[in-house]
Design an enzyme around this catalytic site. Structure first.
Site, PDB file in Angstrom:
ATOM      1  N   CYS A  57       0.919  -1.286   0.184  1.00 21.59           N
ATOM      2  CA  CYS A  57       0.122   0.108   0.153  1.00 21.59           C
ATOM      3  C   CYS A  57       1.127   1.168  -0.044  1.00 21.59           C
ATOM      4  O   CYS A  57       1.458   1.538  -0.975  1.00 21.59           O
ATOM      5  CB  CYS A  57      -1.214   0.053   1.207  1.00 21.59           C
ATOM      6  SG  CYS A  57      -2.463   0.978   0.732  1.00 21.59           S
ATOM      7  N   HIS A 109      -3.706  -5.020   0.425  1.00 25.23           N
ATOM      8  CA  HIS A 109      -3.036  -5.607   1.766  1.00 25.23           C
ATOM      9  C   HIS A 109      -3.137  -7.192   1.708  1.00 25.23           C
ATOM     10  O   HIS A 109      -4.085  -7.567   2.129  1.00 25.23           O
ATOM     11  CB  HIS A 109      -3.840  -4.909   2.814  1.00 25.23           C
ATOM     12  CG  HIS A 109      -3.739  -3.604   3.094  1.00 25.23           C
ATOM     13  ND1 HIS A 109      -2.567  -2.975   3.823  1.00 25.23           N
ATOM     14  CD2 HIS A 109      -4.333  -2.373   2.699  1.00 25.23           C
ATOM     15  CE1 HIS A 109      -2.804  -1.945   3.839  1.00 25.23           C
ATOM     16  NE2 HIS A 109      -3.650  -1.599   3.171  1.00 25.23           N
ATOM     17  N   GLU A 136      -1.638  -9.197   3.598  1.00 23.43           N
ATOM     18  CA  GLU A 136      -1.459  -9.814   4.886  1.00 23.43           C
ATOM     19  C   GLU A 136      -2.983 -10.078   5.564  1.00 23.43           C
ATOM     20  O   GLU A 136      -2.746 -10.905   6.182  1.00 23.43           O
ATOM     21  CB  GLU A 136      -0.672  -8.708   5.827  1.00 23.43           C
ATOM     22  CG  GLU A 136      -1.690  -7.332   6.300  1.00 23.43           C
ATOM     23  CD  GLU A 136      -1.510  -6.440   5.122  1.00 23.43           C
ATOM     24  OE1 GLU A 136      -1.247  -6.494   4.010  1.00 23.43           O
ATOM     25  OE2 GLU A 136      -1.588  -5.246   5.831  1.00 23.43           O
TER      26      GLU A 136
HETATM   27  N1  GLN Z   1      -1.989   6.765   2.250  1.00 19.56           N
HETATM   28  C1  GLN Z   1      -2.180   5.898   1.453  1.00 19.56           C
HETATM   29  C2  GLN Z   1      -3.483   6.289   0.808  1.00 19.56           C
HETATM   30  O1  GLN Z   1      -4.365   6.634   1.358  1.00 19.56           O
HETATM   31  C3  GLN Z   1      -1.893   4.444   1.644  1.00 19.56           C
HETATM   32  C4  GLN Z   1      -2.724   3.978   2.378  1.00 19.56           C
HETATM   33  C5  GLN Z   1      -2.168   2.461   3.094  1.00 19.56           C
HETATM   34  O2  GLN Z   1      -1.191   2.254   3.199  1.00 19.56           O
HETATM   35  N2  GLN Z   1      -3.263   1.840   3.904  1.00 19.56           N
HETATM   36  O3  GLN Z   1      -3.700   5.939  -0.376  1.00 19.56           O
END
Ligand code: GLN
Length: 571
Positions: free
Chosen positions: A381, A507, A509
């Protein structure tokens, strides 16, 4: 008819109710029963999505896009119970729903009160998980008995037995039996008091599970039972596990918990199937390799902020019989001390998700270090967004490249907002959330890990890779390894010329299980094991005579650097 188990906690918080509830769910499933898991949190936030990881640890995201408590991550790792937005309720959500009904006039002029309106709402939230195909619903009540906030929930679960019959409900209370060194004794009084408080509300626990650092003797269990009005065989010890949380269910079986529950609820259960679980404990206890992985994040000091990532790394270790030593490295420390000292000895670098600008430059330095040195790298992410920024700046040469999250007017917004996110002003529940399909590029590192081209993974972000830069990235060796099915959103990027450099917008995980390690975590850990093995082999070789050309402009050896790294260093 669906039976209900309620798990409450007493004496102190952080006793591991989530793990214990997950273990109970797992044991019942492994006796052939169909189980649903649910967590009720007594705080006023509508969901934990708006809470700081410092306060609340990780926000666990479900397929349906709900942002939930991290205990649901335990449920997911231990059981196969489907998790939906009905699996996590908060006081905020319950009140919001009741107040909305009141505004719509649904209470027909009644005075709206905690009892019965709030308690009815709670009971209906619990019953939502009932079903013809569901044998048992396990509801974990967050907080500690005696807290003001949890009172309506305890009242609701008391009433629940009145509604469906006590024989269909089981109350399990988790307590702490502390050992006092000075007295040389285990102390049962806090447990007596906490059960006393439960009984005041009208709940007599059927089973006590006692967290303890020392084994309880039968006499101690009998004493607890006597004071708490529970038969001695229903006083179950849960001794601290300093090795692995995955041992908790095994120890509960050893103390007869599954049989006790089956008997008390009159469940038609099969034989306990634990072979694969015992096998994974065996693998954990008998590793053939040891590797160290640096997780470079902003919330590194908080044990639970990247909970699912730490667990998924362990799962990757199980897949390769490797003990994974996780180094939690604060990205601001990388800014202060530089990556060399902190990251030179590690076998892999992982940059997890996050929000806000603090610590970003440390993440960028860590990524550059891993890229240039050929250290396996996994970006998740925000970690992927940082990998894109780092590559844009240091390889493509786009000065000032950034995400518009951190610099709205940067000259090269390689990460930016999609149009549908631009007009959003409300924070809660408005990100790109939940499961989305993606298609992988054949033969890419990502596709090789998954062994398939069609995947579905969970998201939680607002910002996206900016398609205007796709060609420049590709021309410099950064491959788009996966996109949304229509090709419009970049979901995976990576460096084919690097031993293992993969970064994903989702994600992974959240979907890893100890018995089914996530393919990307298994791939990443496998690459780290390879690096460790080849470095050990290097060490045993006679040292080559250093030639003048061996140094580079950073004064580091270029040995082991990948072509990408060399290109970068030559720039
Ligand atoms: N801050 C980034 C976004 O909003 C990544 C978010 C995250 O890592 N969950 O896109």
């Amino acid at each position: 008819m669906t039976k209900h188990i309620f798990v409450t906690g007493g004496v102190v918080s952080s006793l591991g109710k989530g793990l214990t509830s997950a273990s109970i769910g797992m044991l019942l499933e492994r006796r052939g029963l169909s189980v649903r898991m649910q967590k009720i949190d007594p705080y006023l936030n509508v969901d934990p999505g708006t809470m700081s990881p410092y306060q609340h640890g990780e926000v666990y995201v479900l397929d349906d896009g709900s942002e939930t408590d991290l205990d649901l991550g335990h449920y997911q790792r231990f059981t196969n119970s489907p998790l939906t937005r009905d699996s996590n309720y908060t006081t905020g959500q319950i009140y919001l729903s009741v107040i909305n009904k009141e505004r719509r006039g649904e209470f027909l002029g009644q005075t709206v009160q905690v009892i019965p309106h709030i308690t009815n709402e709670i009971k209906s939230a619990i019953s939502k998980l009932d079903g013809e195909d569901v044998d048992v619903v396990i509801t974990e009540i967050g907080g500690t008995v005696g807290d003001i906030e949890s009172q309506p929930f305890l009242e609701a679960i008391r009433q629940f037995a009145l509604d469906i019959g006590k024989e269909n409900c089981l109350y399990i209370h988790l307590t702490l039996v502390p050992y006092l060194k000075a007295a040389g004794e285990l102390k049962t009084k806090p447990t007596q008091h906490s059960v006393g408080q439960l009984r005041q509300i009208g709940i007599q626990p059927d089973i006590l599970i006692c967290r303890t650092e020392r084994s309880l003797s039968r006499d101690e269990r009998a004493k607890i039972g006597l004071f708490c009005n529970v038969p001695v065989d229903a006083v179950i010890e849960e001794k601290d596990k300093d090795f692995s949380v995955y041992e908790v269910p095994i120890s509960l079986v050893d103390h007869g918990l599954d049989e006790l529950i089956v008997r008390k609820l009159g469940l038609k259960a099969g034989k306990l199937m634990l072979d694969d679980w015992r096998d994974l404990i065996h693998r954990l206890r008998n590793p053939e390799h040891e590797i160290s992985i640096a997780v470079v994040g902003k919330y590194s000091e908080h044990r639970d902020a990247y909970k699912s990532i730490y667990e998924a790394l362990d799962h990757g270790g199980i897949a390769h019989k490797a003990q994974v030593r996780i180094q939690r490295i604060h990205s601001e420390l990388v800014e202060q001390e530089g990556p060399e000292r902190l990251l030179s000895g590690v076998d892999g670098v992982l940059v997890p998700g996050g929000f806000g600008e603090r610590g970003i430059s440390g993440k960028l330095e860590a990524i550059r270090f891993a890229r240039v040195r050929g250290i396996p790298f996994f970006g998740i992410c925000l970690g992927m967004q940082c990998a894109a920024i780092e590559f844009a700046r240091n390889v493509i040469g786009l000065e000032g490249a950034h995400s518009t999250e951190f610099d709205k007017n940067c000259p090269h917004p390689v990460i930016c907002l999609l149009d549908e996110q631009r007009s959003i002003t409300q924070m809660g529940g408005t990100m790109r959330l939940g499961a989305h399909p993606a298609v992988l590029v054949p033969d890419s590192t990502a596709a090789r890990c998954y062994g398939t081209l069609h995947i579905s993974e969970r998201h939680r972000h607002r910002y996206e890779f900016n398609n205007a830069y796709r060609e420049q990235f590709a021309a410099h060796g950064m491959q788009v390894m996966g996109t949304s099915p229509d090709g419009s959103l970049v979901e995976v990027i990576g460096l084919p010329s690097h031993p293992w450099f993969v970064a994903v917008q989702f994600h992974p995980e959240f979907k890893s299980q100890p018995t089914r390690p996530h393919p990307l975590f298994a791939g990443f850990v496998g690459a780290a094991v390879q690096r460790r093995l080849s470095r050990s082999a290097e060490k045993t070789k006679p040292l080559p005579v250093a030639s003048q050309g061996d140094g580079n402009r950073d004064g580091r050896s270029s040995q082991g650097a990948t072509p990408t790294a060399q290109e970068d260093l030559a720039r």
